[in-house]
Motif scaffolding. Sequence first.
Motif, PDB file in Angstrom:
ATOM      1  N   GLN A 109       0.829  -1.214   0.000  1.00 35.29           N
ATOM      2  CA  GLN A 109       0.000   0.000   0.000  1.00 35.29           C
ATOM      3  C   GLN A 109       0.862   1.262   0.000  1.00 35.29           C
ATOM      4  OE1 GLN A 109      -3.653  -2.032   2.545  1.00 35.29           O
ATOM      5  NE2 GLN A 109      -2.646  -0.287   3.419  1.00 35.29           N
ATOM      6  N   PHE A 110       1.957   1.224   0.739  1.00 33.24           N
ATOM      7  CA  PHE A 110       2.799   2.422   0.849  1.00 33.24           C
ATOM      8  C   PHE A 110       3.726   2.607  -0.361  1.00 33.24           C
ATOM      9  CE2 PHE A 110       1.939   2.343   5.506  1.00 33.24           C
ATOM     10  CZ  PHE A 110       1.658   3.694   5.688  1.00 33.24           C
ATOM     11  N   PHE A 111       4.180   1.489  -0.946  1.00 31.42           N
ATOM     12  CA  PHE A 111       5.217   1.566  -1.983  1.00 31.42           C
ATOM     13  C   PHE A 111       4.774   0.855  -3.267  1.00 31.42           C
ATOM     14  CE2 PHE A 111       7.451   1.415   2.141  1.00 31.42           C
ATOM     15  CZ  PHE A 111       8.148   2.617   2.078  1.00 31.42           C
ATOM     16  N   ASP A 112       5.422   1.209  -4.360  1.00 27.33           N
ATOM     17  CA  ASP A 112       5.308   0.415  -5.591  1.00 27.33           C
ATOM     18  C   ASP A 112       6.512  -0.510  -5.603  1.00 27.33           C
ATOM     19  OD1 ASP A 112       2.987   1.732  -6.536  1.00 27.33           O
ATOM     20  OD2 ASP A 112       4.253   3.446  -7.108  1.00 27.33           O
ATOM     21  N   LEU A 113       6.332  -1.681  -5.062  1.00 25.29           N
ATOM     22  CA  LEU A 113       7.467  -2.577  -4.862  1.00 25.29           C
ATOM     23  C   LEU A 113       7.790  -3.354  -6.134  1.00 25.29           C
ATOM     24  CD1 LEU A 113       6.432  -4.018  -1.378  1.00 25.29           C
ATOM     25  CD2 LEU A 113       8.241  -2.344  -1.825  1.00 25.29           C
ATOM     26  N   ASP A 114       9.066  -3.638  -6.295  1.00 22.53           N
ATOM     27  CA  ASP A 114       9.503  -4.490  -7.395  1.00 22.53           C
ATOM     28  C   ASP A 114       8.916  -5.889  -7.166  1.00 22.53           C
ATOM     29  OD1 ASP A 114      10.870  -6.220  -9.033  1.00 22.53           O
ATOM     30  OD2 ASP A 114      12.819  -5.262  -8.745  1.00 22.53           O
ATOM     31  N   PRO A 115       8.181  -6.412  -8.154  1.00 22.10           N
ATOM     32  CA  PRO A 115       7.585  -7.751  -7.944  1.00 22.10           C
ATOM     33  C   PRO A 115       8.637  -8.823  -7.668  1.00 22.10           C
ATOM     34  CG  PRO A 115       7.145  -6.915 -10.189  1.00 22.10           C
ATOM     35  CD  PRO A 115       7.841  -5.820  -9.446  1.00 22.10           C
ATOM     36  N   ASN A 116       9.879  -8.556  -8.072  1.00 22.49           N
ATOM     37  CA  ASN A 116      10.938  -9.547  -7.830  1.00 22.49           C
ATOM     38  C   ASN A 116      11.627  -9.352  -6.480  1.00 22.49           C
ATOM     39  OD1 ASN A 116      10.629 -10.771 -10.370  1.00 22.49           O
ATOM     40  ND2 ASN A 116      11.754  -9.046 -11.298  1.00 22.49           N
ATOM     41  N   MET A 117      11.136  -8.403  -5.701  1.00 23.70           N
ATOM     42  CA  MET A 117      11.749  -8.178  -4.375  1.00 23.70           C
ATOM     43  C   MET A 117      11.765  -9.493  -3.592  1.00 23.70           C
ATOM     44  SD  MET A 117      10.249  -5.706  -1.385  1.00 23.70           S
ATOM     45  CE  MET A 117       9.179  -6.870  -0.554  1.00 23.70           C
ATOM     46  N   LYS A 118      12.923  -9.753  -2.976  1.00 19.94           N
ATOM     47  CA  LYS A 118      13.009 -10.979  -2.159  1.00 19.94           C
ATOM     48  C   LYS A 118      12.273 -10.734  -0.855  1.00 19.94           C
ATOM     49  CE  LYS A 118      17.611 -12.241  -3.774  1.00 19.94           C
ATOM     50  NZ  LYS A 118      19.006 -12.320  -3.353  1.00 19.94           N
ATOM     51  N   ARG A 119      11.376 -11.610  -0.531  1.00 18.89           N
ATOM     52  CA  ARG A 119      10.633 -11.421   0.718  1.00 18.89           C
ATOM     53  C   ARG A 119      10.528 -12.728   1.486  1.00 18.89           C
ATOM     54  NH1 ARG A 119       4.997  -9.074  -1.174  1.00 18.89           N
ATOM     55  NH2 ARG A 119       6.191  -8.154  -2.830  1.00 18.89           N
ATOM     56  N   GLN A 120      10.557 -12.631   2.765  1.00 23.00           N
ATOM     57  CA  GLN A 120      10.380 -13.798   3.633  1.00 23.00           C
ATOM     58  C   GLN A 120       9.241 -13.473   4.601  1.00 23.00           C
ATOM     59  OE1 GLN A 120      13.985 -15.541   5.056  1.00 23.00           O
ATOM     60  NE2 GLN A 120      12.981 -16.625   6.731  1.00 23.00           N
ATOM     61  N   VAL A 121       8.168 -14.231   4.475  1.00 23.80           N
ATOM     62  CA  VAL A 121       6.997 -13.988   5.322  1.00 23.80           C
ATOM     63  C   VAL A 121       7.098 -14.903   6.544  1.00 23.80           C
ATOM     64  CG1 VAL A 121       4.474 -13.964   5.416  1.00 23.80           C
ATOM     65  CG2 VAL A 121       5.645 -13.493   3.245  1.00 23.80           C
ATOM     66  N   VAL A 122       7.125 -14.292   7.725  1.00 25.51           N
ATOM     67  CA  VAL A 122       7.302 -15.103   8.946  1.00 25.51           C
ATOM     68  C   VAL A 122       5.998 -15.183   9.736  1.00 25.51           C
ATOM     69  CG1 VAL A 122       9.769 -14.584   9.115  1.00 25.51           C
ATOM     70  CG2 VAL A 122       8.111 -13.104  10.302  1.00 25.51           C
ATOM     71  N   LYS A 123       5.929 -16.231  10.537  1.00 25.33           N
ATOM     72  CA  LYS A 123       4.771 -16.420  11.421  1.00 25.33           C
ATOM     73  C   LYS A 123       5.196 -16.124  12.861  1.00 25.33           C
ATOM     74  CE  LYS A 123       1.956 -19.692   8.867  1.00 25.33           C
ATOM     75  NZ  LYS A 123       2.590 -19.619   7.551  1.00 25.33           N
ATOM     76  N   ASP A 124       4.206 -15.968  13.716  1.00 24.06           N
ATOM     77  CA  ASP A 124       4.483 -15.701  15.133  1.00 24.06           C
ATOM     78  C   ASP A 124       5.323 -16.846  15.715  1.00 24.06           C
ATOM     79  OD1 ASP A 124       4.407 -14.526  17.617  1.00 24.06           O
ATOM     80  OD2 ASP A 124       2.407 -15.275  18.118  1.00 24.06           O
ATOM     81  N   GLY A 125       6.439 -16.498  16.331  1.00 19.08           N
ATOM     82  CA  GLY A 125       7.299 -17.512  16.957  1.00 19.08           C
ATOM     83  C   GLY A 125       8.337 -18.103  16.017  1.00 19.08           C
ATOM     84  N   GLU A 126       8.278 -17.741  14.748  1.00 15.39           N
ATOM     85  CA  GLU A 126       9.241 -18.282  13.784  1.00 15.39           C
ATOM     86  C   GLU A 126      10.644 -17.725  14.054  1.00 15.39           C
ATOM     87  OE1 GLU A 126       7.515 -18.341   9.892  1.00 15.39           O
ATOM     88  OE2 GLU A 126       9.479 -18.536   8.915  1.00 15.39           O
ATOM     89  N   THR A 127      11.645 -18.496  13.694  1.00 13.44           N
ATOM     90  CA  THR A 127      13.023 -18.051  13.940  1.00 13.44           C
ATOM     91  C   THR A 127      13.777 -17.846  12.634  1.00 13.44           C
ATOM     92  OG1 THR A 127      13.785 -20.325  14.132  1.00 13.44           O
ATOM     93  CG2 THR A 127      13.157 -19.217  16.184  1.00 13.44           C
ATOM     94  N   LEU A 128      14.832 -17.078  12.731  1.00 11.72           N
ATOM     95  CA  LEU A 128      15.715 -16.826  11.585  1.00 11.72           C
ATOM     96  C   LEU A 128      17.142 -16.840  12.123  1.00 11.72           C
ATOM     97  CD1 LEU A 128      16.152 -15.799   8.597  1.00 11.72           C
ATOM     98  CD2 LEU A 128      16.046 -13.483   9.549  1.00 11.72           C
ATOM     99  N   SER A 129      17.966 -17.705  11.564  1.00 11.63           N
ATOM    100  CA  SER A 129      19.352 -17.778  12.031  1.00 11.63           C
ATOM    101  C   SER A 129      20.243 -16.907  11.158  1.00 11.63           C
ATOM    102  CB  SER A 129      19.843 -19.229  11.989  1.00 11.63           C
ATOM    103  OG  SER A 129      21.212 -19.245  12.354  1.00 11.63           O
TER     104      SER A 129
END
Length: 385
Positions: A109-129
């Motif tokens: 909504q705020f930006f016109d994002l590049d459709p190829n932008m790398k994104r990682q959608v996380v859930k509550d409690g998820e971890t990232l090392s």
Amino acid sequence: MKVTNDIRYVGVNDHQVDLFEGQYVVPLGMAYNSYVILDEKIAVMDTVDVNFKEEWLANVSEVLGDRKPDYLIVQHMEPDHSANIANFLEVYPDTTVVGNAKTFVMMEQFFDLDPNMKRQVVKDGETLSLGSHELTFVFAPMVHWPEVMVTYDSKDKVLFSADAFGKFGANDVEDPEGWACEARRYYFGIVGKFGMQAQNLLKKAAGLDIAVICPLHGPVLSENLGYYLDLYNTWSSYQPESDGVFIAYTSVYGNTKKAALMLAEELKAKGCPKVSVADLARDDMPEAVEDAFRYNRIVLATTTYNGDIFPTMKTFIEHLTERQYQNRTIALIENGTWAPTAARVMKGMFEKSKNITFTETVVTIKSALKDDAAVKQMADELMQA
Ligand code: FEO
């Protein structure tokens, strides 16, 4: 600035802002905090306000040296923190943006994002090392938007707390009143309505071993954390913090003011531990809201106006009720030259509020106070409340 061996502060201080979030005066400026975690992988925690793009990118670049960031973690999409996401990705297009499902809806909504932008959608409690640092994402909806999440780094025991534990004031000036005053005004102004959600976050935080709190505003907190956690617990559970009386008045010709000040003097003479007084039309409204939540007893003094109450008092009470004002004693002073109805109107505005006790004494002034007996009686009653 080093927060820990691997965590750097890359935030900025804003001394140009006239009104934070369009309504709060910030005489000591404002800080928009951002952090970089250096590990095998590098994470940047949030961006900053739109006016600080160059300064913030320079801060990030200085910390990164020759390296590139792997992740941009977006804990909160309000623009004081998210405004530079697209600018950041122009400089570091290979970065993976980390957020939750709601984060990315707002980001689109705020930006016109590049459709190829790398994104990682996380859930509550998820971890990232990141290597030695393992980050856990803890959702904190409505503290202060629905997409908010905080991040816990188990290696350095750091809680990146988003808006929670933030305060008004830039980080390059010392706050003469210490942390609590502007943190309280910030909390009740911005998060005050969402006490239950803040309580939920505190319950989740209680299960974590926290040595450092890195908020998105104000100083990094690394000592005596119990002090800050206790205050947040008091504020978010709507319990009074201080024993005292806050008197909020409006006055057109000075007669209501005279009664309010007379009551203040009576209370002081009777040994009330703290009496604070505000003229709602002239003093800072968020400061008055803060004081109303701080003390266990308040007095509201106003005039009858257009068959209703004086506008600034009406606004003030609305600020309280929309923030779920509760667990307090309220005394009412009304003034009206021909048909005083302000006390009834004020009382009615708290109809849906929980656990409010009104003093039996109501001071009714017809134009000017002629007899101080009712004021003295109200002071007596407040001292016993
Ligand atoms: Fe500091 Fe809710 O933004």
